[in-house]
Structure formats: structure tokens, C-alpha cells
Scaffold this motif. Structure first.
Motif, PDB file in Angstrom:
ATOM      1  N   GLU A   9     -10.474   9.772   4.581  1.00 25.52           N
ATOM      2  CA  GLU A   9     -11.341   9.903   3.410  1.00 25.52           C
ATOM      3  C   GLU A   9     -10.457  10.368   2.251  1.00 25.52           C
ATOM      4  O   GLU A   9      -9.764  11.387   2.347  1.00 25.52           O
ATOM      5  N   VAL A  10     -10.476   9.598   1.172  1.00 27.38           N
ATOM      6  CA  VAL A  10      -9.623   9.864   0.013  1.00 27.38           C
ATOM      7  C   VAL A  10     -10.454  10.541  -1.083  1.00 27.38           C
ATOM      8  O   VAL A  10     -11.641  10.252  -1.244  1.00 27.38           O
ATOM      9  N   LYS A  11      -9.813  11.421  -1.829  1.00 30.27           N
ATOM     10  CA  LYS A  11     -10.485  12.077  -2.950  1.00 30.27           C
ATOM     11  C   LYS A  11     -10.940  11.017  -3.950  1.00 30.27           C
ATOM     12  O   LYS A  11     -10.205  10.051  -4.216  1.00 30.27           O
ATOM     13  N   PRO A  12     -12.126  11.183  -4.520  1.00 33.70           N
ATOM     14  CA  PRO A  12     -12.604  10.214  -5.522  1.00 33.70           C
ATOM     15  C   PRO A  12     -11.590  10.037  -6.651  1.00 33.70           C
ATOM     16  O   PRO A  12     -11.016  11.011  -7.152  1.00 33.70           O
ATOM     17  N   GLY A  13     -11.351   8.799  -7.011  1.00 37.99           N
ATOM     18  CA  GLY A  13     -10.400   8.479  -8.069  1.00 37.99           C
ATOM     19  C   GLY A  13      -8.956   8.375  -7.610  1.00 37.99           C
ATOM     20  O   GLY A  13      -8.074   8.022  -8.400  1.00 37.99           O
ATOM     21  N   LYS A  14      -8.679   8.673  -6.346  1.00 36.89           N
ATOM     22  CA  LYS A  14      -7.315   8.640  -5.821  1.00 36.89           C
ATOM     23  C   LYS A  14      -7.046   7.385  -4.986  1.00 36.89           C
ATOM     24  O   LYS A  14      -5.992   7.271  -4.357  1.00 36.89           O
ATOM     25  N   GLU A  15      -7.981   6.435  -4.969  1.00 34.76           N
ATOM     26  CA  GLU A  15      -7.843   5.255  -4.119  1.00 34.76           C
ATOM     27  C   GLU A  15      -6.573   4.456  -4.426  1.00 34.76           C
ATOM     28  O   GLU A  15      -5.828   4.101  -3.510  1.00 34.76           O
ATOM     29  N   ALA A  16      -6.328   4.155  -5.682  1.00 33.98           N
ATOM     30  CA  ALA A  16      -5.152   3.356  -6.059  1.00 33.98           C
ATOM     31  C   ALA A  16      -3.862   4.098  -5.706  1.00 33.98           C
ATOM     32  O   ALA A  16      -2.918   3.495  -5.184  1.00 33.98           O
ATOM     33  N   GLU A  17      -3.814   5.383  -5.963  1.00 34.16           N
ATOM     34  CA  GLU A  17      -2.627   6.185  -5.639  1.00 34.16           C
ATOM     35  C   GLU A  17      -2.388   6.193  -4.126  1.00 34.16           C
ATOM     36  O   GLU A  17      -1.244   6.053  -3.666  1.00 34.16           O
ATOM     37  N   PHE A  18      -3.459   6.344  -3.361  1.00 35.06           N
ATOM     38  CA  PHE A  18      -3.340   6.327  -1.905  1.00 35.06           C
ATOM     39  C   PHE A  18      -2.809   4.977  -1.416  1.00 35.06           C
ATOM     40  O   PHE A  18      -1.879   4.921  -0.614  1.00 35.06           O
ATOM     41  N   GLU A  19      -3.383   3.898  -1.916  1.00 32.74           N
ATOM     42  CA  GLU A  19      -2.955   2.568  -1.492  1.00 32.74           C
ATOM     43  C   GLU A  19      -1.483   2.332  -1.844  1.00 32.74           C
ATOM     44  O   GLU A  19      -0.735   1.747  -1.058  1.00 32.74           O
ATOM     45  N   GLN A  20      -1.047   2.798  -3.003  1.00 32.39           N
ATOM     46  CA  GLN A  20       0.363   2.664  -3.384  1.00 32.39           C
ATOM     47  C   GLN A  20       1.259   3.470  -2.451  1.00 32.39           C
ATOM     48  O   GLN A  20       2.356   3.034  -2.096  1.00 32.39           O
ATOM     49  N   GLY A  21       0.781   4.644  -2.039  1.00 34.06           N
ATOM     50  CA  GLY A  21       1.540   5.458  -1.090  1.00 34.06           C
ATOM     51  C   GLY A  21       1.685   4.771   0.253  1.00 34.06           C
ATOM     52  O   GLY A  21       2.749   4.832   0.887  1.00 34.06           O
ATOM     53  N   VAL A  22       0.628   4.086   0.693  1.00 34.83           N
ATOM     54  CA  VAL A  22       0.693   3.364   1.965  1.00 34.83           C
ATOM     55  C   VAL A  22       1.678   2.201   1.860  1.00 34.83           C
ATOM     56  O   VAL A  22       2.450   1.953   2.793  1.00 34.83           O
ATOM     57  N   VAL A  23       1.696   1.514   0.733  1.00 37.03           N
ATOM     58  CA  VAL A  23       2.673   0.427   0.528  1.00 37.03           C
ATOM     59  C   VAL A  23       4.096   0.983   0.646  1.00 37.03           C
ATOM     60  O   VAL A  23       4.953   0.414   1.332  1.00 37.03           O
ATOM     61  N   LYS A  24       4.345   2.113   0.004  1.00 38.24           N
ATOM     62  CA  LYS A  24       5.674   2.727   0.063  1.00 38.24           C
ATOM     63  C   LYS A  24       6.022   3.203   1.475  1.00 38.24           C
ATOM     64  O   LYS A  24       7.195   3.234   1.853  1.00 38.24           O
ATOM     65  N   ALA A  25       5.008   3.574   2.245  1.00 40.06           N
ATOM     66  CA  ALA A  25       5.236   4.089   3.601  1.00 40.06           C
ATOM     67  C   ALA A  25       5.419   2.994   4.638  1.00 40.06           C
ATOM     68  O   ALA A  25       5.926   3.268   5.736  1.00 40.06           O
ATOM     69  N   ALA A  26       5.039   1.768   4.334  1.00 45.68           N
ATOM     70  CA  ALA A  26       5.116   0.684   5.323  1.00 45.68           C
ATOM     71  C   ALA A  26       6.497   0.582   5.980  1.00 45.68           C
ATOM     72  O   ALA A  26       6.578   0.450   7.210  1.00 45.68           O
ATOM     73  N   PRO A  27       7.610   0.672   5.228  1.00 42.42           N
ATOM     74  CA  PRO A  27       8.921   0.599   5.882  1.00 42.42           C
ATOM     75  C   PRO A  27       9.181   1.765   6.843  1.00 42.42           C
ATOM     76  O   PRO A  27       9.934   1.617   7.806  1.00 42.42           O
ATOM     77  N   LEU A  28       8.545   2.914   6.603  1.00 45.06           N
ATOM     78  CA  LEU A  28       8.702   4.056   7.504  1.00 45.06           C
ATOM     79  C   LEU A  28       8.099   3.741   8.865  1.00 45.06           C
ATOM     80  O   LEU A  28       8.669   4.080   9.905  1.00 45.06           O
ATOM     81  N   ALA A  84      -9.074  13.769   1.168  1.00 47.63           N
ATOM     82  CA  ALA A  84     -10.199  14.671   0.907  1.00 47.63           C
ATOM     83  C   ALA A  84     -10.367  15.638   2.076  1.00 47.63           C
ATOM     84  O   ALA A  84     -10.899  16.737   1.899  1.00 47.63           O
ATOM     85  N   ALA A  85      -9.917  15.231   3.253  1.00 43.20           N
ATOM     86  CA  ALA A  85      -9.976  16.038   4.480  1.00 43.20           C
ATOM     87  C   ALA A  85      -8.881  15.518   5.402  1.00 43.20           C
ATOM     88  O   ALA A  85      -8.376  14.403   5.200  1.00 43.20           O
ATOM     89  N   PRO A  86      -8.522  16.292   6.429  1.00 43.88           N
ATOM     90  CA  PRO A  86      -7.523  15.776   7.372  1.00 43.88           C
ATOM     91  C   PRO A  86      -8.016  14.488   8.035  1.00 43.88           C
ATOM     92  O   PRO A  86      -9.213  14.366   8.340  1.00 43.88           O
ATOM     93  N   PRO A  87      -7.127  13.531   8.253  1.00 44.34           N
ATOM     94  CA  PRO A  87      -7.525  12.289   8.914  1.00 44.34           C
ATOM     95  C   PRO A  87      -8.035  12.548  10.334  1.00 44.34           C
ATOM     96  O   PRO A  87      -7.587  13.480  11.004  1.00 44.34           O
ATOM     97  N   ASN A  88      -8.965  11.721  10.757  1.00 39.87           N
ATOM     98  CA  ASN A  88      -9.465  11.747  12.125  1.00 39.87           C
ATOM     99  C   ASN A  88      -8.738  10.633  12.872  1.00 39.87           C
ATOM    100  O   ASN A  88      -8.953   9.457  12.592  1.00 39.87           O
TER     101      ASN A  88
END
Length: 99
Positions: A9-28, A84-88
Motif C-alpha cells: 500500500e503506497v502513500k496517496p500521491g506517491k504512486e509515480a515515485e514508487f513505480e519509478q523506484g521499482v523500475v530502478k530496482a529491477a536490476p537488483l 503507507a504500511a509495511p508490505p504483507n
């Protein structure tokens, strides 16, 4: 194969930032022992709710090797401010392929 499913669950308004972070993390993930793939799914009804699905060779590849790696620390640094909370997180294996 083991599938890690992280409900995030992502904080409201942080969706684009989260998705960009996942793109950057893909090589990890790609460079991690036993990782065969990852995808991010976004809820249609609840746009701040995501499911991260990662395919691992073994449970230990995720719970031991990845979780205790620098890659995990880098992954969390890229995205944790958006949570918004720790992932399940849970793990599943294929029981049946319908078609």
C-alpha cells in the motif's frame, strides 16, 4: 519455482515515485541468486495498492540470500519512503495450471 507476493500500500500521491523506484530496482532483483523474474501489478479499484510478484528458484533464494544482501537494502532505500504500511509478504507455489 516459488512466487513471492508482496502486497504493498503506497502513500496517496506517491504512486509515480514508487513505480519509478521499482523500475530502478529491477536490476537488483535480476542480479540476485535464484531470481527468475519480477512484475508489479497495480489495482484498478484501489490505485495505491500494488502486488509485487517475484519468481524465485527456492524459498531460501528470497528469504536468506536476497533478504540478507546489499541488493535488498538498496531496494528498500528506493521505495520504502513510499510505503503507507509495511508490505504483507507471502510465498506460493503453483498448484494447478488450468490452461
Amino acid at each position: 519455482m516459488i512466487f513471492e507476493i508482496a502486497q504493498i500500500e503506497v502513500k496517496p500521491g506517491k504512486e509515480a515515485e514508487f513505480e519509478q523506484g521499482v523500475v530502478k530496482a529491477a536490476p537488483l532483483f535480476k542480479g540476485s541468486k535464484g531470481c527468475h523474474g519480477m512484475r508489479l501489478l497495480k489495482s484498478i479499484e484501489q490505485p495505491a495498492h500494488y502486488s509485487l510478484v517475484v519468481t524465485w528458484e527456492t524459498l531460501e533464494d528470497h528469504t536468506v540470500h536476497f533478504r540478507n544482501s546489499d541488493a535488498f537494502q538498496q531496494w528498500r532505500a528506493l521505495v520504502s519512503e513510499c510505503f503507507a504500511a509495511p508490505p504483507n509478504v507471502g510465498h506460493v507455489t503453483e498448484a494447478l495450471i488450468g490452461f
